[in-house]
Structure formats: structure tokens, C-alpha cells
Motif scaffolding. Structure first.
Motif, PDB file in Angstrom:
ATOM      1  N   MET A   1       1.057  -1.199   0.423  1.00  0.00           N
ATOM      2  CA  MET A   1       0.537   0.083   0.701  1.00  0.00           C
ATOM      3  C   MET A   1       0.695   1.667  -0.232  1.00  0.00           C
ATOM      4  O   MET A   1       2.667   1.458   0.837  1.00  0.00           O
ATOM      5  N   ALA A   2       0.678   2.046  -0.847  1.00  0.00           N
ATOM      6  CA  ALA A   2       1.414   3.000  -0.421  1.00  0.00           C
ATOM      7  C   ALA A   2       1.433   4.521   0.297  1.00  0.00           C
ATOM      8  O   ALA A   2       0.301   4.075   0.752  1.00  0.00           O
ATOM      9  N   LYS A   3       2.585   4.915   0.754  1.00  0.00           N
ATOM     10  CA  LYS A   3       2.349   6.177   1.836  1.00  0.00           C
ATOM     11  C   LYS A   3       1.300   7.285   1.834  1.00  0.00           C
ATOM     12  O   LYS A   3       1.660   8.089   0.175  1.00  0.00           O
ATOM     13  N   LYS A   4       0.565   7.560   2.126  1.00  0.00           N
ATOM     14  CA  LYS A   4       0.290   8.568   1.815  1.00  0.00           C
ATOM     15  C   LYS A   4       0.467  10.214   2.150  1.00  0.00           C
ATOM     16  O   LYS A   4       1.936  10.159   3.363  1.00  0.00           O
ATOM     17  N   GLU A   5       0.782  10.658   1.088  1.00  0.00           N
ATOM     18  CA  GLU A   5       1.857  11.742   1.536  1.00  0.00           C
ATOM     19  C   GLU A   5       1.209  12.899   2.535  1.00  0.00           C
ATOM     20  O   GLU A   5      -0.244  13.308   2.862  1.00  0.00           O
ATOM     21  N   LYS A   6       2.235  13.242   3.109  1.00  0.00           N
ATOM     22  CA  LYS A   6       1.645  13.924   5.010  1.00  0.00           C
ATOM     23  C   LYS A   6       1.685  15.966   4.288  1.00  0.00           C
ATOM     24  O   LYS A   6       2.426  16.411   3.113  1.00  0.00           O
ATOM     25  N   LYS A   7       0.550  16.034   4.312  1.00  0.00           N
ATOM     26  CA  LYS A   7      -0.123  17.742   4.138  1.00  0.00           C
ATOM     27  C   LYS A   7       1.200  18.396   4.849  1.00  0.00           C
ATOM     28  O   LYS A   7       1.200  18.738   5.733  1.00  0.00           O
ATOM     29  N   GLY A   8       1.571  19.687   4.536  1.00  0.00           N
ATOM     30  CA  GLY A   8       1.689  20.537   5.540  1.00  0.00           C
ATOM     31  C   GLY A   8       1.063  21.000   6.584  1.00  0.00           C
ATOM     32  O   GLY A   8      -0.233  21.319   7.081  1.00  0.00           O
ATOM     33  N   ASN A   9       1.514  21.446   7.616  1.00  0.00           N
ATOM     34  CA  ASN A   9       1.744  21.833   8.762  1.00  0.00           C
ATOM     35  C   ASN A   9       1.541  23.560   9.113  1.00  0.00           C
ATOM     36  O   ASN A   9       2.702  23.997   9.166  1.00  0.00           O
ATOM     37  N   GLU A  10       0.286  24.080   9.015  1.00  0.00           N
ATOM     38  CA  GLU A  10       0.480  26.113   9.166  1.00  0.00           C
ATOM     39  C   GLU A  10       1.645  26.011  10.629  1.00  0.00           C
ATOM     40  O   GLU A  10       2.253  27.499  10.384  1.00  0.00           O
ATOM     41  N   LYS A  11       0.566  25.388  11.427  1.00  0.00           N
ATOM     42  CA  LYS A  11       1.322  25.742  12.634  1.00  0.00           C
ATOM     43  C   LYS A  11       3.096  25.699  12.428  1.00  0.00           C
ATOM     44  O   LYS A  11       3.831  26.897  12.986  1.00  0.00           O
ATOM     45  N   LYS A  12       3.283  24.581  12.346  1.00  0.00           N
ATOM     46  CA  LYS A  12       5.021  24.148  12.187  1.00  0.00           C
ATOM     47  C   LYS A  12       6.225  25.468  11.144  1.00  0.00           C
ATOM     48  O   LYS A  12       6.931  26.224  11.387  1.00  0.00           O
ATOM     49  N   GLY A  13       4.983  25.818   9.530  1.00  0.00           N
ATOM     50  CA  GLY A  13       5.484  26.695   9.122  1.00  0.00           C
ATOM     51  C   GLY A  13       5.456  27.704   9.289  1.00  0.00           C
ATOM     52  O   GLY A  13       7.242  28.355   9.217  1.00  0.00           O
ATOM     53  N   ALA A  14       4.813  28.113  10.636  1.00  0.00           N
ATOM     54  CA  ALA A  14       4.792  29.545  11.059  1.00  0.00           C
ATOM     55  C   ALA A  14       6.807  29.382  11.798  1.00  0.00           C
ATOM     56  O   ALA A  14       7.291  30.396  11.571  1.00  0.00           O
ATOM     57  N   LYS A  15       7.302  28.504  12.107  1.00  0.00           N
ATOM     58  CA  LYS A  15       8.096  28.001  13.078  1.00  0.00           C
ATOM     59  C   LYS A  15       9.202  28.645  12.216  1.00  0.00           C
ATOM     60  O   LYS A  15      10.705  29.023  12.640  1.00  0.00           O
ATOM     61  N   VAL A  16       8.917  27.713  11.083  1.00  0.00           N
ATOM     62  CA  VAL A  16      10.087  27.048  10.142  1.00  0.00           C
ATOM     63  C   VAL A  16      10.440  28.616   9.938  1.00  0.00           C
ATOM     64  O   VAL A  16      11.280  29.724   8.793  1.00  0.00           O
ATOM     65  N   PHE A  17       9.015  29.902   8.994  1.00  0.00           N
ATOM     66  CA  PHE A  17       9.115  31.000   8.899  1.00  0.00           C
ATOM     67  C   PHE A  17      10.239  31.926   9.539  1.00  0.00           C
ATOM     68  O   PHE A  17      11.224  32.650   9.084  1.00  0.00           O
ATOM     69  N   LYS A  18      10.081  31.510  11.162  1.00  0.00           N
ATOM     70  CA  LYS A  18      10.339  32.564  11.716  1.00  0.00           C
ATOM     71  C   LYS A  18      12.198  32.434  11.741  1.00  0.00           C
ATOM     72  O   LYS A  18      12.595  33.576  12.299  1.00  0.00           O
ATOM     73  N   THR A  19      12.355  30.422  11.920  1.00  0.00           N
ATOM     74  CA  THR A  19      14.268  30.826  11.984  1.00  0.00           C
ATOM     75  C   THR A  19      14.582  30.756  10.976  1.00  0.00           C
ATOM     76  O   THR A  19      15.277  31.092  11.007  1.00  0.00           O
ATOM     77  N   LYS A  20      13.798  30.183   9.410  1.00  0.00           N
ATOM     78  CA  LYS A  20      14.375  30.176   8.687  1.00  0.00           C
ATOM     79  C   LYS A  20      14.469  31.654   7.588  1.00  0.00           C
ATOM     80  O   LYS A  20      15.252  31.708   6.917  1.00  0.00           O
ATOM     81  N   CYS A  21      13.380  32.753   8.081  1.00  0.00           N
ATOM     82  CA  CYS A  21      13.280  33.579   6.714  1.00  0.00           C
ATOM     83  C   CYS A  21      12.989  34.902   6.972  1.00  0.00           C
ATOM     84  O   CYS A  21      12.782  35.716   6.099  1.00  0.00           O
ATOM     85  N   SER A  22      12.405  35.074   8.881  1.00  0.00           N
ATOM     86  CA  SER A  22      11.876  35.849   8.854  1.00  0.00           C
ATOM     87  C   SER A  22      12.659  37.425   9.022  1.00  0.00           C
ATOM     88  O   SER A  22      12.755  38.254   8.625  1.00  0.00           O
ATOM     89  N   GLN A  23      14.439  36.738   9.151  1.00  0.00           N
ATOM     90  CA  GLN A  23      14.930  37.595   9.079  1.00  0.00           C
ATOM     91  C   GLN A  23      15.560  38.946   7.925  1.00  0.00           C
ATOM     92  O   GLN A  23      16.005  39.553   7.943  1.00  0.00           O
ATOM     93  N   CYS A  24      14.649  37.721   6.469  1.00  0.00           N
ATOM     94  CA  CYS A  24      15.304  38.616   5.005  1.00  0.00           C
ATOM     95  C   CYS A  24      13.535  38.727   5.104  1.00  0.00           C
ATOM     96  O   CYS A  24      13.674  39.498   4.305  1.00  0.00           O
ATOM     97  N   HIS A  25      12.618  38.314   5.219  1.00  0.00           N
ATOM     98  CA  HIS A  25      11.393  38.596   4.722  1.00  0.00           C
ATOM     99  C   HIS A  25      10.409  39.267   5.368  1.00  0.00           C
ATOM    100  O   HIS A  25      10.587  38.304   6.490  1.00  0.00           O
ATOM    101  N   THR A  26       9.191  39.409   5.242  1.00  0.00           N
ATOM    102  CA  THR A  26       8.166  39.791   6.025  1.00  0.00           C
ATOM    103  C   THR A  26       6.713  39.061   5.287  1.00  0.00           C
ATOM    104  O   THR A  26       7.000  38.720   3.832  1.00  0.00           O
TER     105      THR A  26
END
Length: 111
Positions: A1-26
């Protein structure tokens, strides 16, 4: 059986943005350009189009329209995806982290 594709998690994405993107982007409407452009309204728009930001010619001429797949590929290695970009970010290697960030951006940059 094929593994189900996991969708993105907006809350976790906010943390990724804060740590990796917010230094250069708003993301908020009317937000300032930093080293990188404000990302509000970029979803579904062609690359290199934010008013008042000085993009590289490679970015402006790329013809890329930002969406799930283009962003997923770009975020893995920006310099490889748009040769000549001035974005000095190494990329996000983990696919789930990219999906999480995309879920955050999709919701938080809509014009």
C-alpha cells in the motif's frame, strides 16, 4: 500500500518561517522589504514582481509563477532553481519542513 502524502502544517510552518525566513522577509500587507522582498501577495504571482524591491534579472526573467510545486522545488535549493538569484539562502532539505512552510505562506501571504 502506498504511503499517504503528509500535508503541510501551518503552525509548524510559522516556526520554520520565524527561524529561517523572517530575518530577510516579511509577510504582512504593507510590510517592509528587508534583504529579501515582502512576500504578501506573492502566491500565484510571477517571480520578481513585488513593487519597490530590486530583484536580480535572473529572478525577474525566470517566468516562474509561485505555487505549491514551484515553491517546494525552489525552497530546496534557491540558487540551483533560479541560477543567478541574489537570495543567499542554502535551502530547506527536509520535504516536510518545506510543506509546512508552504502551508504557512499560502495562508499568511494572500492579498
Amino acid at each position: 500500500m502506498a504511503k499517504k502524502e503528509k500535508k503541510g502544517n501551518e503552525k509548524k510552518g510559522a516556526k520554520v518561517f520565524k527561524t529561517k525566513c523572517s530575518q530577510c522577509h516579511t509577510v504582512e500587507a504593507g510590510g517592509a522589504h528587508k534583504q529579501g522582498p515582502n512576500l504578501h501577495g506573492f502566491w500565484g504571482r510571477q517571480s520578481g514582481q513585488a513593487d519597490g524591491y530590486s530583484y536580480s534579472s535572473a529572478n525577474k526573467k525566470s517566468g516562474i509563477e509561485w505555487g505549491d510545486q514551484t515553491l517546494f522545488d525552489y525552497l530546496e535549493n534557491p540558487k540551483k532553481y533560479i541560477k543567478g538569484t541574489k537570495m543567499v539562502f542554502a535551502g530547506i532539505k527536509k520535504p516536510q519542513e518545506r510543506k509546512d512552510l508552504i502551508a504557512f505562506l499560502k495562508t499568511n501571504t494572500v492579498a
